[in-house]
Design an enzyme around this catalytic site. Structure first.
Site, short mmCIF file in Angstrom:
data_model
loop_
_atom_site.label_atom_id
_atom_site.label_comp_id
_atom_site.label_asym_id
_atom_site.label_seq_id
_atom_site.Cartn_x
_atom_site.Cartn_y
_atom_site.Cartn_z
N SER A 105 20.91 71.85 13.63
CA SER A 105 20.96 71.03 12.43
C SER A 105 21.11 71.89 11.19
CB SER A 105 19.69 70.19 12.33
OG SER A 105 19.61 69.54 11.08
N TYR A 127 26.60 68.30 7.20
CA TYR A 127 26.92 67.19 6.30
C TYR A 127 27.86 67.73 5.23
CZ TYR A 127 22.75 64.81 8.14
OH TYR A 127 21.81 64.22 8.94
N THR A 153 28.45 65.11 10.74
CA THR A 153 27.76 63.83 10.78
C THR A 153 28.29 62.95 9.66
OG1 THR A 153 25.78 64.79 11.76
CG2 THR A 153 25.53 62.68 10.63
N LYS A 215 30.39 63.07 14.48
CA LYS A 215 29.20 62.39 15.01
C LYS A 215 28.83 61.20 14.13
CE LYS A 215 24.36 63.29 16.26
NZ LYS A 215 23.71 62.34 15.34
N SER A 237 27.09 57.51 18.17
CA SER A 237 25.71 57.65 17.74
C SER A 237 25.41 56.67 16.61
CB SER A 237 25.47 59.09 17.24
OG SER A 237 24.18 59.23 16.66
N HIS A 239 22.63 57.47 14.83
CA HIS A 239 21.71 58.37 14.11
C HIS A 239 20.25 58.14 14.54
CE1 HIS A 239 22.14 61.13 10.51
NE2 HIS A 239 20.84 61.18 10.74
N GLY A 271 21.27 58.83 21.74
CA GLY A 271 20.51 57.66 21.36
C GLY A 271 19.83 56.95 22.50
N ARG A 274 16.74 58.42 28.14
CA ARG A 274 15.41 58.82 28.57
C ARG A 274 15.32 59.26 30.03
NH1 ARG A 274 15.29 59.13 24.00
NH2 ARG A 274 13.99 58.04 22.48
#
Length: 347
Positions: A105, A127, A153, A215, A237, A239, A271, A274
């Site tokens: 990031s 960004y 993004t 993204k 995505s 976000h 997103g 799991r």
């Protein structure tokens, strides 16, 4: 594995500063999109093949020219220094040890160069800021440090309010860790530029010399525009439910985007993923790989770099088992015909 992620989150919540946990866990507005993300993957049903030799299953792939042991990647998330004293350095070690890829990031707690020293293959998330010179310097730094791609993004022209995030963040002794890679500029210049359009894809590629993945795409027509503008990949995505609340779940947006893009560039997704079976569904619906967000943060908070590595290995193992039970011995055999109701044109 869904219980494993839930247990990790519960353990992380015990260890984290309450403000840090709230920041990581929060969604925007009513948090409807956050609540729907995991359930959306579980809404798909599988059509397994039988009488196939699945004694050996291979989860490896080559993504953008990079060989990886697993299609489960560590997606970009901010401020890992609140979860572990080593921040993204610890995350990078764990990801590398699992044979995976880190998307670092731009809001990381540690400078690009420190993370790059210990990372395996990595991409840099960016960004486009109001101060374009700051953005340009970021991506050039990333390229010099060894990033193999940029991840732009695009779903955050403004930062959505998050009612759960109220208290000051525990940013450590320096007090400005959020800006480790964008220091020395006015606060307003650190904000995302809401005026950008598709031309910025080519501009970033030219500035950095790196391929640019986009993204934050949920619509097929937007995905096509990104590819036409030079995107090297598209990441489906919303976000993590942190921007527009009630945005459609990635699990439901993915098939149309993958269908529209076809084989022109890889499609990835994040997103609410799991379990290894979630990963299997995502790949069958057209994703080349998936990215994890919050689960990596929970694993980092609980177990440091080793926890991150163990999490990714657990996903890979779960995926391998799911593939065997579905009758697929490698990722090329994970096709749309494995998912009930999915389009068959990519199968």
């Amino acid at each position: 594995m869904v219980d494993q992620v839930a247990r990790l989150e519960a353990a992380a919540r015990e260890r984290l500063d309450p403000a840090a946990y709230a920041y990581y866990a929060a969604g925007s507005d009513e948090e409807i999109s956050v609540g729907e993300a995991a359930a959306a993957w579980r809404s798909w049903r599988l059509l397994p093949r039988v009488l196939r030799d699945v004694s050996h299953v291979d989860t490896s792939l080559s993504l953008a020219g990079t060989p990886l042991a697993t299609p489960v990647l560590a997606g970009p998330s901010a401020l890992h220094g609140m979860a572990d004293p080593q921040g993204e350095v610890a995350t990078a070690r764990g990801v590398a040890g699992a044979g995976s890829l880190l998307v670092l990031s731009s809001r990381s707690s540690r400078p690009i160069e420190q993370v790059a020293e210990v990372a395996g293959p990595w991409w840099y998330q960016v960004y486009c800021l109001r101060d374009r010179e700051v953005t340009g310097e970021q991506v050039r730094r990333a390229a010099r440090a060894g990033a193999r791609a940029l991840v732009l993004t695009v779903d955050a022209p403004y930062v959505a309010p998050k009612p759960r995030v109220r208290d000051p963040l525990p940013l450590g002794a320096h007090g400005d860790e959020a800006l480790a890679n964008i220091p020395g500029v006015r606060a307003q210049d650190r904000e995302q530029d809401p005026s950008i359009d598709a031309r910025v894809i080519g501009q970033l590629a030219e500035q950095s010399g790196l391929p640019v993945l986009v993204k934050g795409v949920l619509r097929a027509d937007d995905a096509v525009r990104c590819v036409q503008a030079g995107a090297a990949g598209v990441i489906v995505s919303n976000h993590g439910g942190r921007q527009l609340d009630r945005a459609v779940a990635s699990a439901h947006a993915l098939p149309a985007v993958a269908e529209a893009v076809g084989d022109r560039v890889p499609v990835l997704v994040d997103g609410g993923i799991r379990t290894g079976t979630d990963v299997l569904v995502a790949l069958a619906l057209g994703a080349r790989a998936v990215l994890l967000g919050r689960p990596v943060l929970w694993a980092l908070a609980v177990g440091g770099s080793g926890g991150v590595g163990a999490l990714l290995e657990s996903y890979r193992s779960q995926l391998s088992t799911a593939m065997a039970l579905a009758g697929a011995v490698n990722l090329a055999e994970v096709t749309a015909d494995l998912v009930a109701g999915a389009g068959r044109s990519r199968g």
